[in-house]
Design a protein around this motif. Structure first.
Motif, mmCIF file in Angstrom:
data_model
loop_
_atom_site.group_PDB
_atom_site.id
_atom_site.type_symbol
_atom_site.label_atom_id
_atom_site.label_comp_id
_atom_site.label_asym_id
_atom_site.label_seq_id
_atom_site.Cartn_x
_atom_site.Cartn_y
_atom_site.Cartn_z
ATOM 1 N N MET A 124 55.780 -71.811 -12.786
ATOM 2 C CA MET A 124 55.034 -72.044 -11.550
ATOM 3 C C MET A 124 54.485 -70.733 -10.983
ATOM 4 S SD MET A 124 57.500 -74.879 -9.717
ATOM 5 C CE MET A 124 56.614 -74.768 -8.163
ATOM 6 N N GLU A 125 55.301 -69.675 -11.042
ATOM 7 C CA GLU A 125 54.868 -68.374 -10.541
ATOM 8 C C GLU A 125 53.700 -67.831 -11.357
ATOM 9 O OE1 GLU A 125 56.607 -63.815 -10.428
ATOM 10 O OE2 GLU A 125 58.031 -65.481 -10.474
ATOM 11 N N LYS A 126 53.820 -67.952 -12.706
ATOM 12 C CA LYS A 126 52.752 -67.486 -13.578
ATOM 13 C C LYS A 126 51.472 -68.300 -13.379
ATOM 14 C CE LYS A 126 54.372 -64.087 -16.165
ATOM 15 N NZ LYS A 126 53.689 -62.774 -16.282
ATOM 16 N N SER A 127 51.625 -69.602 -13.192
ATOM 17 C CA SER A 127 50.464 -70.471 -12.981
ATOM 18 C C SER A 127 49.745 -70.103 -11.689
ATOM 19 C CB SER A 127 50.902 -71.934 -12.947
ATOM 20 O OG SER A 127 51.511 -72.314 -14.168
ATOM 21 N N LYS A 128 50.515 -69.847 -10.646
ATOM 22 C CA LYS A 128 49.930 -69.439 -9.370
ATOM 23 C C LYS A 128 49.160 -68.127 -9.526
ATOM 24 C CE LYS A 128 51.145 -67.811 -4.747
ATOM 25 N NZ LYS A 128 52.258 -67.416 -3.845
ATOM 26 N N THR A 129 49.772 -67.170 -10.252
ATOM 27 C CA THR A 129 49.114 -65.875 -10.481
ATOM 28 C C THR A 129 47.806 -66.056 -11.237
ATOM 29 O OG1 THR A 129 51.266 -64.744 -10.519
ATOM 30 C CG2 THR A 129 49.383 -63.589 -11.497
ATOM 31 N N ALA A 130 47.826 -66.916 -12.276
ATOM 32 C CA ALA A 130 46.623 -67.148 -13.080
ATOM 33 C C ALA A 130 45.514 -67.794 -12.250
ATOM 34 C CB ALA A 130 46.960 -68.019 -14.281
ATOM 35 N N ILE A 131 45.874 -68.749 -11.404
ATOM 36 C CA ILE A 131 44.884 -69.418 -10.553
ATOM 37 C C ILE A 131 44.277 -68.435 -9.551
ATOM 38 C CG2 ILE A 131 44.578 -71.174 -8.766
ATOM 39 C CD1 ILE A 131 46.723 -72.831 -10.257
ATOM 40 N N CYS A 132 45.138 -67.613 -8.948
ATOM 41 C CA CYS A 132 44.652 -66.620 -7.984
ATOM 42 C C CYS A 132 43.749 -65.593 -8.658
ATOM 43 C CB CYS A 132 45.839 -65.924 -7.312
ATOM 44 S SG CYS A 132 46.787 -66.986 -6.188
ATOM 45 N N GLU A 133 44.125 -65.174 -9.875
ATOM 46 C CA GLU A 133 43.306 -64.215 -10.613
ATOM 47 C C GLU A 133 41.932 -64.809 -10.920
ATOM 48 O OE1 GLU A 133 43.002 -60.518 -13.168
ATOM 49 O OE2 GLU A 133 44.009 -61.109 -11.318
ATOM 50 N N PHE A 134 41.926 -66.083 -11.305
ATOM 51 C CA PHE A 134 40.664 -66.759 -11.608
ATOM 52 C C PHE A 134 39.758 -66.793 -10.374
ATOM 53 C CE2 PHE A 134 38.004 -70.553 -11.763
ATOM 54 C CZ PHE A 134 37.415 -70.433 -13.014
ATOM 55 N N ILE A 135 40.321 -67.154 -9.221
ATOM 56 C CA ILE A 135 39.536 -67.215 -7.985
ATOM 57 C C ILE A 135 39.057 -65.824 -7.579
ATOM 58 C CG2 ILE A 135 39.636 -67.767 -5.522
ATOM 59 C CD1 ILE A 135 41.606 -70.016 -6.243
ATOM 60 N N ASN A 136 39.953 -64.835 -7.693
ATOM 61 C CA ASN A 136 39.579 -63.471 -7.325
ATOM 62 C C ASN A 136 38.435 -62.942 -8.183
ATOM 63 O OD1 ASN A 136 41.418 -63.140 -5.219
ATOM 64 N ND2 ASN A 136 43.039 -62.399 -6.563
ATOM 65 N N ILE A 137 38.459 -63.282 -9.490
ATOM 66 C CA ILE A 137 37.425 -62.792 -10.403
ATOM 67 C C ILE A 137 36.119 -63.546 -10.220
ATOM 68 C CG2 ILE A 137 36.752 -62.611 -12.839
ATOM 69 C CD1 ILE A 137 39.761 -62.230 -13.461
ATOM 70 N N ARG A 138 36.219 -64.891 -10.238
ATOM 71 C CA ARG A 138 35.011 -65.718 -10.243
ATOM 72 C C ARG A 138 34.305 -65.783 -8.895
ATOM 73 N NH1 ARG A 138 33.584 -66.184 -15.478
ATOM 74 N NH2 ARG A 138 35.401 -66.725 -16.759
ATOM 75 N N ILE A 139 35.056 -65.641 -7.817
ATOM 76 C CA ILE A 139 34.453 -65.785 -6.491
ATOM 77 C C ILE A 139 34.388 -64.438 -5.766
ATOM 78 C CG2 ILE A 139 34.643 -66.887 -4.234
ATOM 79 C CD1 ILE A 139 35.897 -69.293 -5.612
ATOM 80 N N PHE A 140 35.559 -63.850 -5.487
ATOM 81 C CA PHE A 140 35.582 -62.636 -4.673
ATOM 82 C C PHE A 140 34.921 -61.454 -5.384
ATOM 83 C CE2 PHE A 140 38.821 -65.177 -2.616
ATOM 84 C CZ PHE A 140 38.602 -64.905 -1.273
ATOM 85 N N ASN A 141 35.250 -61.254 -6.657
ATOM 86 C CA ASN A 141 34.653 -60.115 -7.362
ATOM 87 C C ASN A 141 33.156 -60.290 -7.570
ATOM 88 O OD1 ASN A 141 36.468 -58.036 -7.774
ATOM 89 N ND2 ASN A 141 36.246 -58.071 -9.989
ATOM 90 N N ARG A 142 32.770 -61.498 -7.977
ATOM 91 C CA ARG A 142 31.377 -61.734 -8.330
ATOM 92 C C ARG A 142 30.464 -61.741 -7.112
ATOM 93 N NH1 ARG A 142 29.961 -66.733 -12.182
ATOM 94 N NH2 ARG A 142 31.097 -65.365 -13.605
ATOM 95 N N PHE A 143 30.895 -62.401 -6.040
ATOM 96 C CA PHE A 143 30.003 -62.601 -4.900
ATOM 97 C C PHE A 143 30.286 -61.689 -3.710
ATOM 98 C CE2 PHE A 143 30.233 -66.766 -7.098
ATOM 99 C CZ PHE A 143 28.911 -66.840 -7.500
ATOM 100 N N VAL A 144 31.417 -60.991 -3.725
ATOM 101 C CA VAL A 144 31.767 -60.154 -2.579
ATOM 102 C C VAL A 144 31.946 -58.689 -2.990
ATOM 103 C CG1 VAL A 144 33.378 -59.800 -0.663
ATOM 104 C CG2 VAL A 144 32.887 -62.125 -1.464
ATOM 105 N N ASN A 145 32.890 -58.432 -3.876
ATOM 106 C CA ASN A 145 33.258 -57.051 -4.183
ATOM 107 C C ASN A 145 32.160 -56.279 -4.907
ATOM 108 O OD1 ASN A 145 35.844 -57.170 -3.007
ATOM 109 N ND2 ASN A 145 36.677 -58.170 -4.819
#
Length: 372
Positions: A124-145
């Motif tokens: 569950m911890e690893k799954s949460k990390t993977a989901i957060c990483e996906f959101i951070n890369i696809r949304i925050f990094n691409r459109f914000v950072n």
């Protein structure tokens, strides 16, 4: 029939059923007179516990009946492991599971406690990390950072060229502060806040105002993987620059000026690792200086980045094999994947670029995360 039996005796096929036991060798099935005898023998071998189950899974007396379930579990698990051992992702998963189980056993947790409690929590911890990483890369990094960091670079363009970035992680300010205290004044350093809390950012800015800081916008309580941050740096720098660990203490202030790259170098560093099978020596990311145009061109030509790679892109397999790298031998030969920046370095070696290693002494620097 007789020939098959003779062949079974001379070549018992010890790897039957995933190499689990010689009892599953074809000879033991071929010598049975009737199909019913063969089936009974197979069922007995499949379900009857042996000393291997007793040693591997010690159970209290009241749970002894579970051995009749653990025996087929061990056989099927071994067979699947043997059949899929060539799959690198599967092999990596099994290795991580074994390491996790060893740590849990060392902590005094039994087999069933690991399987039913600690392992699900870990997944569950690893799954949460993977989901957060996906959101951070696809949304925050691409459109914000990306846009914010481009503006940050433009604002500090007078400091670019021979500059360094230090990626600051949460709850590490007590280690980061001495690192920053030792840095020279005549070299440009930038801080990348990778998940620091507001309180931590304010503390760093208050004490180290001379270092410009860029804050990565991410999901609360998360950080971006090291390779993804390096991608952001490489994509937004045209001039050569370096990266430095926050737990590296450099006492020789002239060291940074000595780390430079020649035209044929893809990078330079002070710490080195060697891959003996491929006869390659390469720098680690503890302190590394990039030939940025070369690195960026490799990223563009092969469609790769600085992130970890557990799967090798199909288009690169033959190229990597030509320098004796691949699933059989990763750049860090003690790992089961290409670590941060490793695939880029591997392709740089394929393109005949070199890595420059700058000699240092124990008095020049000290890396808290390992020896120098």
């Amino acid at each position: 029939g007789e020939e098959k039996i003779k062949d079974g005796v001379l070549h018992p096929g010890a790897k039957g059923a995933g190499g689990l036991s010689w009892r599953f060798a074809p000879m033991h099935f071929l010598i049975r007179d009737r199909w019913s005898d063969t089936l009974r023998y197979g069922a007995r071998m499949f379900f009857r516990p042996t000393v291997r189950e007793w040693i591997k899974y010690p159970l209290p007396r009241r749970w002894l009946f579970l051995y009749y379930l653990l025996r087929p579990w061990r056989i099927v698990y071994g067979w699947v492991l043997d059949k899929l051992s060539g799959n690198n992702v599967f092999r990596a998963t099994i290795l991580r599971y074994r390491l996790f189980r060893k740590k849990q056993e060392a902590a005094g947790n039994g087999f069933f406690s690991v399987i039913w409690k600690h392992l699900p929590l870990r997944i569950m911890e690893k799954s949460k990390t993977a989901i957060c990483e996906f959101i951070n890369i696809r949304i925050f990094n691409r459109f914000v950072n990306q846009q914010r960091f481009a503006r940050f670079q433009q604002h500090h363009r007078h400091l670019n060229g021979g500059h360094y970035y230090i990626i600051a992680m949460p709850e590490c300010l007590d280690i980061l502060a001495p690192c920053l205290d030792l840095l020279p004044d005549d070299v440009s350093f930038f801080l990348i806040s990778n998940g620091l809390s507001q309180k931590e950012r304010e503390a760093v800015k208050g004490r180290f105002a001379r270092f410009p800081m860029f804050e990565l916008k991410l999901l609360p309580g998360t950080s971006l993987s090291h390779g993804r941050v390096i991608n952001l740096l490489l994509e937004n720098n045209n001039e050569n620059f370096g990266i430095m660990d926050y737990d590296l203490y450099v006492y020789n202030k002239d060291l940074f000026k000595n780390i430079r790259v020649a035209k044929q170098d893809f990078a330079a560093g002070i710490f080195r690792l060697a891959n003996r099978k491929a006869d390659l020596v390469f720098p680690t990311t503890h302190l590394m200086f990039f030939n940025t145009p070369v690195i960026r061109q490799i990223m563009k030509d092969y469609g790769i980045g600085a992130q970890e790679y557990k799967r090798i892109p199909m288009r690169l397999k033959k190229k990597l094999l030509s320098i004796n790298l691949g699933y059989h031998n990763f750049l860090k030969d003690y790992l089961y994947y290409f670590d941060t920046l490793n695939l880029i370095m591997a392709m740089a070696f394929y393109k005949k670029y070199k890595a420059r290693i700058i000699p240092v002494s124990g008095d020049d620097c000290r890396h808290l995360g390992g020896g120098n």
